[in-house]
Design an enzyme around this catalytic site. Structure first.
Site, mmCIF file in Angstrom:
data_model
loop_
_atom_site.group_PDB
_atom_site.id
_atom_site.type_symbol
_atom_site.label_atom_id
_atom_site.label_comp_id
_atom_site.label_asym_id
_atom_site.label_seq_id
_atom_site.Cartn_x
_atom_site.Cartn_y
_atom_site.Cartn_z
ATOM 1 N N ASP A 300 0.868 -1.272 -0.031
ATOM 2 C CA ASP A 300 -0.048 0.003 -0.085
ATOM 3 C C ASP A 300 1.080 1.102 -0.048
ATOM 4 O OD1 ASP A 300 -2.375 1.656 0.239
ATOM 5 O OD2 ASP A 300 -2.604 1.149 2.436
ATOM 6 N N HIS A 301 0.143 2.483 -0.279
ATOM 7 C CA HIS A 301 1.020 3.851 -0.038
ATOM 8 C C HIS A 301 0.373 4.317 1.403
ATOM 9 C CE1 HIS A 301 1.585 3.880 -4.571
ATOM 10 N NE2 HIS A 301 2.635 3.481 -4.002
ATOM 11 N N PHE A 474 -5.171 4.469 0.455
ATOM 12 C CA PHE A 474 -6.193 3.726 -0.314
ATOM 13 C C PHE A 474 -5.521 3.050 -1.406
ATOM 14 C CE2 PHE A 474 -8.566 6.915 1.901
ATOM 15 C CZ PHE A 474 -9.089 6.172 2.966
ATOM 16 N N HIS A 475 -4.194 2.566 -1.425
ATOM 17 C CA HIS A 475 -3.983 1.772 -2.760
ATOM 18 C C HIS A 475 -3.359 0.322 -2.490
ATOM 19 C CE1 HIS A 475 -2.786 6.107 -4.230
ATOM 20 N NE2 HIS A 475 -3.974 6.055 -4.307
ATOM 21 N N PRO A 476 -4.229 -0.450 -1.569
ATOM 22 C CA PRO A 476 -3.804 -1.840 -1.495
ATOM 23 C C PRO A 476 -3.719 -2.689 -2.797
ATOM 24 C CG PRO A 476 -6.029 -1.585 -0.913
ATOM 25 C CD PRO A 476 -5.649 -0.145 -1.250
#
Length: 561
Positions: A300-301, A474-476
């Site tokens: 993620d980020h 919100f980058h899984p």
């Protein structure tokens, strides 16, 4: 009851809607598209108005609202993990930033055995195929694709221009297109918004083309329970409709295509008996195929907000007040213009913090207001902020099924900040952001530092701020990674190793997270694999040039040191 289709697609998100649209271009192919959420309600401003992007994250209608297990390096916080629910998936609730990643991300993927055709020049034609950019096509951008991309316009907020100028004054490059020849540097940021000022989710751009086709069946409020197998071959799906407990069965003549996202795709595979055998046996799930990488390699980020008061009344702080919102809403609704028609992320940048990084490792989003991403904790005065986050953390997490009940969320652990590199990057990032914000271009606007605050200076103070305040971007991704090693789940065409008739196509199959937001790349990957599924020749490789930093210094001399 049972039905039969050529393909069953599980999840109508950024990838699933692409596959549904492209596969049904062949009139002799039948497709069932299953979506656990509801329709794309066109009259709901929460998902249609770009400026309302915080609202869908606050409820459960459009958001699965997952939570992590206590994150051990983040003061054991349970952290938000929002994922989109409904036609459009996360493209229905995301921040609408159209960022593709760095060319060297894809060239890095292509160095892995079996992924040779994922180089940047192989991927670029599919980015272009998906896109219609409002100022027209060029070597990097498309002109007739399903995804509407809007560029920032003259006369937008002066803070965007001041923040870009400050980045340049700090010694970093200027770039006129973060998705063009050179990602590195500061410049305007494109957004997935239609010319009429509406969110350009894939339910709109793609599915609107395909809805009327007799060979496409769309079922909403359909929660997939498990994939059905005959031996090692996927033959169908068992799903629940609405709040019911009576499963419906659909059979697939050709393939089952899992497009449920980086959380739900590994969860569904595990529930269906494909995953780490020990985990499945603990839950009394019959093992169809022991595949240890399912749910592993989760990435993620993470990002922070650096917030400043604004000395001039030019921020969009007044727009956060209820008494100003009816006029903004009316202008958007009837004219498709004004503050409501922008996600307010109209400038940003990518930098390298140290010479060791071959391409940028930090991303900035600039926002002309001081507020949390989900709309909470807004500062009650004019302000602005930079979202700053590292791009390719070495930390790895995992998704573990907790129950055979399809309505129970899985156990999610990202292991955020579990490597020393993470801490170094965030400390560097905060200090460099302060240098950028201190440049002359922001002198007319910059007030006091609101967050972290000038008292937060030492490594220990910065680390405590990071532990308490860093949030997901919100980058899984990467939890069913492509590749050929023992922990890979799918090959370069999304086909699950050791299985037949089963693919995964979504952000979970990225082998390594990219340098930027994920939506554009997820769409590109689905476009590319759609051609493979259809047996079509891949689009010809691009011959466009792209920037490689090489020996170029990380930055030049700042105007103000």
């Amino acid at each position: 009851m049972s039905q039969e289709f050529d393909y069953i697609i599980i999840g109508a998100g950024s990838a699933g809607n692409v596959l549904a649209t492209r596969l049904t271009e062949d009139a002799d192919v039948s497709v069932l598209l299953l979506e656990a959420g509801g329709p794309d309600y066109r009259f709901d401003f929460r998902t249609q108005m770009p400026a309302a992007l915080a609202f869908p994250l606050q409820g459960r209608r459009y958001n699965w609202a997952y939570e992590t297990d206590p994150e051990p390096y983040m003061n054991n916080r349970r952290m938000e993990c929002g994922r989109g629910k409904g036609l459009g998936g996360s493209s229905l609730i995301n921040g609408m930033c159209y960022i593709r990643g760095n060319a060297l991300d894809f060239d890095g993927w292509a160095k892995e055995p079996g992924l040779e055709d994922w180089s940047y020049l192989d991927c670029l034609p599919y980015f272009r195929k998906a896109e219609t950019r409002d100022i027209g096509p060029n070597d990097y951008h498309g002109g007739d694709g399903p995804v509407s991309v809007t560029t920032p316009k003259a006369g937008n907020n002066p803070l965007f221009h001041a923040m870009v100028e400050a980045g340049v004054q700090a010694g970093y490059p200027r770039t006129d297109d973060l998705n063009g020849y050179q990602q590195e540097g500061f410049g305007p940021m494109d957004r997935t918004v239609t010319p009429e000022g509406r969110r350009a989710a894939t339910g709109r751009g793609y599915l609107d083309q395909a809805r009327g086709r007799p060979n496409l069946t769309i079922v909403t409020h359909a929660l997939s329970d498990r994939i059905l197998f005959s031996g090692k071959r996927a033959i169908g799906v068992s799903y629940l409709v609405g709040n019911g407990d009576n499963p419906v069965t659909a059979h697939a003549r050709r393939e089952v295509l899992v497009c449920s996202g980086a959380i739900a795709s590994p969860q569904l595979l595990q529930r269906s008996g494909v995953g780490p055998a020990a985990l499945l046996r603990d839950l009394d799930i019959p093992v169809v195929h022991d595949l240890p990488g399912v749910g592993a390699n989760l990435q993620d980020h993470l990002e922070l907000y650096l917030q400043y008061a604004c000395k001039q009344p030019v921020s969009i702080y007044p727009a956060t007040k209820w008494w100003n919102q009816p006029a903004i809403g009316a202008q958007w609704l009837f004219l498709g213009k004004g503050l409501g028609a922008s996600n307010q992320f109209e400038a940003g940048g990518f930098i390298r913090t140290r010479e060791a990084f071959e391409w940028p490792n930090i991303q900035f989003h600039f926002l002309p207001v001081a507020i949390n991403y989900n709309g909470s904790k807004g500062v009650q005065e004019h302000g602005f902020q930079a979202h700053m986050g590292s791009m390719r953390s070495p930390s790895r997490g995992r998704i573990h099924l907790k129950s055979r009940d399809p309505r129970q969320h899985p156990s999610i652990l990202f292991n955020y900040m579990s490597h020393e590199q993470d801490w170094q990057e965030f400390r560097d990032g905060i200090r460099l952001t302060r240098e950028i914000m201190n440049q002359p271009a922001l002198d007319p606007y910059r007030g006091r530092e609101l967050s972290p605050g000038v008292s937060v200076q030492s490594d220990a103070e910065l680390d405590e701020f990071i532990r308490n305040h860093a949030e997901t971007a919100f980058h899984p991704s990467c939890s069913c990674k492509m590749g050929s090693d023992d922990m890979a789940v799918v090959d370069g065409q999304g086909r699950v190793h050791g299985m037949e008739g089963l693919r995964v196509v979504d952000a979970s199959i990225m082998p390594l997270i990219i340098t930027g937001n994920l939506n554009a790349t997820t769409i590109m990957m689905a476009e590319k694999i759609a051609d493979r599924i259809r047996g079509r020749q891949p689009l010809p490789r691009s011959t466009a040039k792209y920037y490689v930093a090489g020996d170029a210094p990380v930055r030049g001399n700042p105007v103000r040191a």
